[in-house]
Design a protein around this motif. Structure first.
Motif, PDB file in Angstrom:
ATOM      1  N   HIS A 269       0.830  -1.203   0.000  1.00  0.00           N
ATOM      2  CA  HIS A 269       0.000   0.000   0.000  1.00  0.00           C
ATOM      3  C   HIS A 269       0.866   1.256   0.000  1.00  0.00           C
ATOM      4  O   HIS A 269       0.607   2.210  -0.754  1.00  0.00           O
ATOM      5  CB  HIS A 269      -0.922   0.000   1.220  1.00  0.00           C
ATOM      6  CG  HIS A 269      -1.858   1.178   1.277  1.00  0.00           C
ATOM      7  ND1 HIS A 269      -2.794   1.443   0.300  1.00  0.00           N
ATOM      8  CD2 HIS A 269      -1.975   2.170   2.200  1.00  0.00           C
ATOM      9  CE1 HIS A 269      -3.471   2.535   0.612  1.00  0.00           C
ATOM     10  NE2 HIS A 269      -2.985   3.003   1.762  1.00  0.00           N
ATOM     11  N   LEU A 273       1.424   4.285  -2.903  1.00  0.00           N
ATOM     12  CA  LEU A 273       1.300   5.715  -2.606  1.00  0.00           C
ATOM     13  C   LEU A 273       2.612   6.457  -2.854  1.00  0.00           C
ATOM     14  O   LEU A 273       2.750   7.617  -2.477  1.00  0.00           O
ATOM     15  CB  LEU A 273       0.873   5.917  -1.145  1.00  0.00           C
ATOM     16  CG  LEU A 273      -0.474   5.318  -0.734  1.00  0.00           C
ATOM     17  CD1 LEU A 273      -0.739   5.582   0.740  1.00  0.00           C
ATOM     18  CD2 LEU A 273      -1.593   5.878  -1.591  1.00  0.00           C
ATOM     19  N   GLU A 382      -7.408   4.850   5.240  1.00  0.00           N
ATOM     20  CA  GLU A 382      -7.585   6.271   5.008  1.00  0.00           C
ATOM     21  C   GLU A 382      -6.520   6.918   4.132  1.00  0.00           C
ATOM     22  O   GLU A 382      -6.779   7.953   3.510  1.00  0.00           O
ATOM     23  CB  GLU A 382      -7.646   7.017   6.352  1.00  0.00           C
ATOM     24  CG  GLU A 382      -8.763   6.550   7.271  1.00  0.00           C
ATOM     25  CD  GLU A 382      -8.718   7.254   8.621  1.00  0.00           C
ATOM     26  OE1 GLU A 382      -8.083   8.335   8.704  1.00  0.00           O
ATOM     27  OE2 GLU A 382      -9.297   6.717   9.587  1.00  0.00           O
ATOM     28  N   GLN A 384      -4.655   7.997   1.211  1.00  0.00           N
ATOM     29  CA  GLN A 384      -4.799   8.025  -0.242  1.00  0.00           C
ATOM     30  C   GLN A 384      -3.600   8.689  -0.916  1.00  0.00           C
ATOM     31  O   GLN A 384      -3.547   8.774  -2.143  1.00  0.00           O
ATOM     32  CB  GLN A 384      -6.079   8.784  -0.622  1.00  0.00           C
ATOM     33  CG  GLN A 384      -7.335   8.201  -0.012  1.00  0.00           C
ATOM     34  CD  GLN A 384      -7.572   6.764  -0.448  1.00  0.00           C
ATOM     35  OE1 GLN A 384      -7.416   6.440  -1.634  1.00  0.00           O
ATOM     36  NE2 GLN A 384      -7.952   5.902   0.493  1.00  0.00           N
ATOM     37  N   GLY A 385      -2.669   9.180  -0.120  1.00  0.00           N
ATOM     38  CA  GLY A 385      -1.474   9.829  -0.632  1.00  0.00           C
ATOM     39  C   GLY A 385      -0.487  10.020   0.503  1.00  0.00           C
ATOM     40  O   GLY A 385      -0.790   9.763   1.680  1.00  0.00           O
ATOM     41  N   ASP A 388      -1.482  12.124   3.530  1.00  0.00           N
ATOM     42  CA  ASP A 388      -2.311  11.414   4.515  1.00  0.00           C
ATOM     43  C   ASP A 388      -1.445  10.571   5.450  1.00  0.00           C
ATOM     44  O   ASP A 388      -1.700  10.496   6.656  1.00  0.00           O
ATOM     45  CB  ASP A 388      -3.318  10.503   3.801  1.00  0.00           C
ATOM     46  CG  ASP A 388      -4.321  11.286   2.972  1.00  0.00           C
ATOM     47  OD1 ASP A 388      -4.612  12.435   3.336  1.00  0.00           O
ATOM     48  OD2 ASP A 388      -4.788  10.741   1.950  1.00  0.00           O
TER      49      ASP A 388
END
Length: 499
Positions: A269, A273, A382, A384-385, A388
């Motif tokens: 993940h 990102l 949560e 997303q980049g 975050d």
């Protein structure tokens, strides 16, 4: 000596300025009877002539940290300033010698820049990039005493002095201690002298956060300097910067390997990102979580980490390699005898027992991994980049329990070692695995005898589809007294904790 029932009473040792009280993280650490290393326990750990029972001291620190009244002297041992097997007289001789060395270094610096040692410090440039003196804008005088041509080392050092001064002003400014300009000047002097001594790296922002607790805890400036110098032996490679890389990237690479091994879903993940290089963890590793904890909790975290990483040979190792450029880690330290394992911290002991010697994998790296695991669900749900990710991790400031984080870090360390792609096994361990049918008889072939010459390696495939590279190092005279070690490099992971 008294133990405190509340963290507020403990904070009284390091009072915070009234106007800053609302801005500092809440202290969670509490000194506890029977767990925290107390002055009484500390004094009882010495023999009559001064030898220290370091094993007993480490056990106590790992359970509950160090009482604030003795932190400075305890840190000197944890960081390798003194050998626990030395006597009082021997340590006094070392202290006198080191103070003389510091005075000599400081005198050299003072001769170049008289502000050093004056109780003042510099925050404005004193030379240009090409070494020409810059006058003080207030009185048109020059801060340097050398009117001749400066060499490149002198120029670079003088260019760093105002940056050190600006960082000193920002260092722990919530503490009453630094309301006194003399204390700020003490921190500036220590950092300035260190920057001159470490001609390879010099001063880099963040060193001020490492040095400040030593200046506060240790009254004599020279003693504080050498305690800081020993701490930097562990950390200085993180501060090495070039135009293309930062030293801390090696630890970030290790962090990436750890998360990939223990939590591949989170690692994937983060990679998606564009966070696979883990640059968001730089600050935590550079200044050892100073910004994430209160001053008291950060010191507790450090001393427990240093106790867990303690190697009883560090004093000898550092003394034999005083040149910073040739020695800045504990990578070459060896265990001399099995009984000495009791004198190792639990983290370092585990590394010794498993043969894992990658010094990039300091406990701090596993501590960062524990923080990521703590925030695992939120990061997956949560984030997303990268903004975050930074925001979610930033919320740990003031909300992280150091004791629980360390416990989780040790758990991750154990888990990672069991899943590591490089495992060192002894021949008896191999035979145990063989009997449990993990290895079959056609997995490997080797010949050895008392007259065997050193062997090279042989590659073979396991029936279980695991690939092994086997290296046999057989001594011609001591094979029967010292069985060879076998290295396995797996293309897949074997979890040996199951067997």
């Amino acid at each position: 000596m008294m133990f405190f029932k509340t963290s507020e009473e403990l904070d009284s040792y390091y009072p915070v300025r009234a106007e800053c009280a609302a801005d500092v993280p809440k202290t969670r650490f509490k000194a506890r009877v029977g767990k925290t290393l107390s002055p009484r326990r500390w004094n009882a750990a010495f023999t009559e002539d001064g030898h220290l029972d370091i094993a007993a001291v480490l056990r106590r620190i790992q359970r509950g940290g160090v009482h604030p009244t003795i932190k400075g002297v305890v840190w000197e041992f944890l960081l390798g300033c003194f050998d626990p097997n030395s006597t009082y007289d021997e340590r006094n001789d070392i202290r006198r010698r080191r103070r003389g060395q510091y005075d000599a270094l400081k005198a050299v610096c003072h001769n170049m820049v008289p502000t050093i040692g004056s109780g003042k410090f510099i925050t404005t440039p004193i030379v240009t990039d090409d070494g020409h003196p810059v006058p003080d804008p207030q009185n048109s005088t020059y801060a340097i005493s050398n009117s001749g041509q400066l060499d490149q080392r002198e120029i670079q050092w003088m260019l760093s002095l105002p940056q050190i001064g600006l960082d000193v002003v920002r260092t722990d400014r919530t503490l009453v201690f630094y309301e006194n300009e003399a204390n700020q000047a003490k921190l500036w002097d220590v950092l300035a002298v260190y920057a001159w001594m470490d001609k390879d790296i010099g001063y880099v922002q963040g060193m001020n956060d490492i040095c400040s607790p030593m200046v506060i805890l240790i009254e004599h400036e020279a003693d504080a300097f050498w305690c800081f110098e020993r701490a930097m032996r562990r950390l200085r490679e993180n501060f090495r910067c070039t135009t293309s890389a930062m030293g801390v990237q090696s630890q970030l690479g290790t962090l990436s390997q750890i998360i990939r091994a223990i939590d591949p879903k989170l690692h994937q993940h983060l990679e998606e990102l564009d966070g696979g290089e883990y640059l968001f963890a730089i600050r935590m590793l550079m200044v050892l979580f100073r910004r994430e904890f209160s001053f008291v909790d950060a010191m507790y975290l450090w001393e427990v980490m240093w106790a867990m990483e303690y190697n009883p040979n560090i004093f000898t190792f550092y003394e034999e390699s005083m040149d910073l450029s040739s020695s800045n880690s504990q990578g070459d330290l060896k265990v001399n005898h099995k009984k000495m394992l009791k004198q190792y911290g639990k983290f370092e002991r585990k590394n010794m027992q498993t043969g894992w010697t990658d010094q990039r994998g300091a406990l701090a790296v596993f501590l960062v991994a524990s923080v990521l695991e703590k925030k695992n669900k939120r990061l997956l749900r949560e984030a997303q980049g990268m903004d975050d990710v930074v925001q979610i991790l930033g919320e740990i400031t003031g909300n992280l329990d150091a004791k629980k984080a360390l416990k989780e870090a040790l758990s991750i360390h154990k888990k990672y070692l069991s899943k590591a792609s490089f495992t060192l096994l002894s021949l008896p361990s191999l035979l145990i695995l063989y009997k449990k049918s993990i290895l079959k008889s056609d997995c490997f072939l080797f010949e050895c005898s008392p007259r065997s010459r050193p062997k090279c390696y042989r590659e073979a495939s396991c029936p279980s589809n695991y690939f092994f590279s086997i290296l046999f190092s057989v001594s011609s005279n001591s094979f029967w007294s010292s069985l060879p070690h076998i290295f396995f490099s797996f293309s897949h992971t074997v979890d040996f904790t199951k067997y």
